[in-house]
Design an enzyme around this catalytic site. Structure first.
Site, PDB file in Angstrom:
ATOM      1  N   ASP A   1      -7.811 -15.353 -33.919  1.00 26.08           N
ATOM      2  CA  ASP A   1      -8.882 -16.204 -34.433  1.00 26.08           C
ATOM      3  C   ASP A   1      -8.837 -16.164 -35.964  1.00 26.08           C
ATOM      4  OD1 ASP A   1     -11.069 -17.822 -34.565  1.00 26.08           O
ATOM      5  OD2 ASP A   1     -12.527 -16.225 -34.201  1.00 26.08           O
ATOM      6  N   LEU A   2      -8.893 -17.361 -36.569  1.00 24.57           N
ATOM      7  CA  LEU A   2      -8.818 -17.413 -38.036  1.00 24.57           C
ATOM      8  C   LEU A   2     -10.119 -16.902 -38.673  1.00 24.57           C
ATOM      9  CD1 LEU A   2      -7.100 -20.882 -38.649  1.00 24.57           C
ATOM     10  CD2 LEU A   2      -6.032 -18.630 -38.450  1.00 24.57           C
TER      11      LEU A   2
ATOM     12  N   ASP B   1     -10.061 -23.111 -34.118  1.00 28.43           N
ATOM     13  CA  ASP B   1      -9.230 -22.265 -34.976  1.00 28.43           C
ATOM     14  C   ASP B   1      -8.771 -21.030 -34.219  1.00 28.43           C
ATOM     15  OD1 ASP B   1     -11.658 -21.039 -34.727  1.00 28.43           O
ATOM     16  OD2 ASP B   1     -11.938 -20.617 -36.866  1.00 28.43           O
TER      17      ASP B   1
END
Length: 576
Positions: A447-448, A490
């Site tokens: 996960d960004l 994202d």
């Protein structure tokens, strides 16, 4: 003493007796059958030749009449002939009569009769001579039967006979010759060549005028002529005229030519219809975009349309007669493996062969095209295999579209990575492979960090550009056979095949560092992002109630809780 008058009478009587005996000996020796009868028809004498002819052998005291010898079929005619003789209307009666043999069968004979005048006390008698014409009659009957058969055969075939006497320039025409032209059977026809040429179609006259004399001369190449002739009702019929000389003069020049005319109008109409159908078929085949190749039983090309020439890069003029496998080269879409020729398989199995996928046609002039092909067997009227027809289409564009649609259905439009649905299929396959064998795979959930501010401040276009860079970064770290997918806005997930947890964690850390090192600029402003990752192992063990994906997500959540920009392995987290 005998008086002179008495002596003269004795001499006369002796001479008469001698003449009668001489006459009888002549009749006995005659080769023709001879009868002598009185005027009532009673036979008084029959010679041996008569007995040989009809089998009657008169005995002393046996009396019969000439009428007993005549068959029933000609009895009336024979009676009329003899009545005319007795009335003196003719001095000699002669004709063909059918007599009756002693055994009952008829015998044809030429019969001549005359009256012998009375001499002295001898009354007038009828001398009848007869000669067998049985062989002549049989020959005539055979000839008549033969002529009847030929006439019937010629008329059944609608063939009229003509006979040209070159010496007198006169013509004979048979009944059928007249009927096929609508001329009454008994009507006289002017045989003048100019009259005939007036009936010939104007378009055919120059050719006929140039060649008809060659037919009279017997030239082999001109013994058959085809032309149109106008009938009595004004229509034209097609005539096939065959003829050749049958008589020549001392110098070898033809003096008589005989031939037949056949009405071939129906055949010509069929030829014209077939020619028109063939032309329509030619135009159709040339207009069809599909390639078409026809072969014989040995797979040799006998026809190919322009589309086939274009698709194979060959020329029909040079390829006809060659094996179809020499110009129809197929290879696998996924490699350079050479595929077998569908036509040869079709001929070997006598059944239809279809090629729908994974086939590329390599043209002789270089281009490669995706194709779809069908080879169908061709059978003759007896049901025997006589060849094959190959029909093939260029499906390069449609297959490219299919591949594009398939890629779009399984990949993320923005990043080009597999989408969530595709990833879930890959995850299921990885779980099955680990459960059924000693394999282990690492599952990474990523996960960004700090991505939302980019979207909020620079806009979605900037966010999309950044996601593309992240996807390229992830793809650059992973191996070619690993599955990296975008599963959310994202969020990314990676399946590292045949990768133990320790190595999987190291790969995840490499990815996190690479993302953290990205330098992203948009509209003159630099942005810095990071990533957090969780790793779990896919093995033979059953997953926890969260499932493998839940384990990796939980580990990622733990990584974010530890301050972001790090990697947490689920087994380590579960053990603590």
């Amino acid at each position: 003493m005998v008086t002179p008058s008495a002596k003269s009478q004795d001499v006369f009587a002796a001479d008469a007796l001698h003449s009668a005996q001489t006459f009888m000996r002549l009749l006995d020796a005659a080769p023709l059958g001879m009868l002598v009868s009185n005027l009532d028809g009673m036979v008084v004498y029959a010679n041996p030749a008569f007995s040989e002819l009809l089998g009657h052998r008169p005995e002393p005291g046996h009396i019969f009449q000439f009428a007993d010898l005549v068959s029933d079929e000609t009895n009336a005619i024979t009676r009329l002939h003899f009545e005319r003789l007795l009335r003196g209307e003719v001095s000699v009666s002669r004709g063909e009569h059918q007599l009756r043999h002693v055994d009952g069968y008829p015998v044809w004979a030429m019969v001549g009769a005359t009256i012998l005048p009375a001499e002295g006390e001898t009354p007038p008698l009828i001398l009848v001579q007869m000669n067998s014409i049985e062989l002549q009659k049989r020959a005539e009957e055979a000839l008549a039967a033969s002529e009847s058969r030929w006439n019937f055969a010629l008329e059944s075939a609608r063939q009229g006979v003509w006979d040209h006497d070159i010496r007198t320039d006169t013509m004979f025409y048979s009944r059928m010759w007249r009927l096929m032209r609508g001329i009454p059977a008994g009507e006289e026809v002017d045989g003048d060549q100019a009259k005939w040429l007036e009936r010939v179609h104007p378009d055919d006259r120059p050719r006929i005028m140039a060649n008809v004399h060659r037919q009279d001369l017997g030239e082999s190449d001109f013994d058959t002529l085809e032309y149109r002739e106008r009938t009595r009702d004004g229509d034209y019929i097609w005539i096939l005229s065959r003829g050749r000389p049958v008589e020549w003069d001392a110098q070898g020049n033809p003096t008589r030519t005989i031939g037949t005319d056949t009405d071939i109008t129906r055949i010509k109409k069929m030829e014209q219809e077939l020619a028109a159908e063939k032309e329509r078929l030619r135009i159709t085949l040339e207009a069809v975009a599909d390639g078409m190749i026809s072969t014989d039983l040995d797979g040799r090309i006998i026809f190919m349309n322009p589309a086939a020439e274009m698709l194979t890069g060959s020329n029909a003029a040079t390829t006809v007669g060659q094996s179809v496998s020499d110009i129809f080269h197929l290879r696998s879409e996924r490699g350079e493996e050479k595929l077998s020729c569908p036509v040869l398989a079709c001929l070997a199995q006598a059944t239809q062969i279809r090629i729908d996928d994974d086939s590329v046609l390599c043209a002789l002039d270089g281009p490669r095209r995706d194709i779809r092909a069908t080879a169908s067997p061709v059978f003759d009227a007896a049901g025997s295999l006589s060849g094959a027809v190959l029909v093939f289409q260029d499906v390069t564009q449609s297959r490219a579209l299919q591949r594009q649609l398939a890629h779009s259905a399984s990949h993320d439009d923005l990043t080009g990575l597999p989408n969530r649905a595709s990833f879930e299929r890959g995850l299921s396959a990885a779980i099955v492979s680990a459960r059924n064998g000693p394999r282990q795979h690492s599952l990474v959930y990523l996960d960004l960090d700090r991505f939302k501010p980019v979207n909020d401040t620079a806009g979605h276009a900037a966010g999309d550009a950044l996601l593309k860079q992240v996807a390229q970064t992830i793809r650059g770290v992973c191996r070619s056979h690993d599955l990296a997918a975008r599963i959310g806005g994202d969020e990314f997930a990676i399946i590292l095949e045949d990768c133990p947890i320790a190595h999987g964690r190291a790969v995840a850390e490499k990815i996190v560092r690479a993302i953290g090192a990205l330098a992203f600029s948009w509209a003159g402003r630099d942005y810095s992002i990071g990533a957090s990752a969780g790793v779990t192992i896919i093995g033979a063990r059953s997953a926890s109630p969260l499932g493998f994906m839940g384990e990796a997500d939980a580990a990622c959540y733990a990584a974010k809780a530890q301050g972001r920009g790090c990697v947490v392995a689920y087994p380590d987290m579960a053990a603590s």
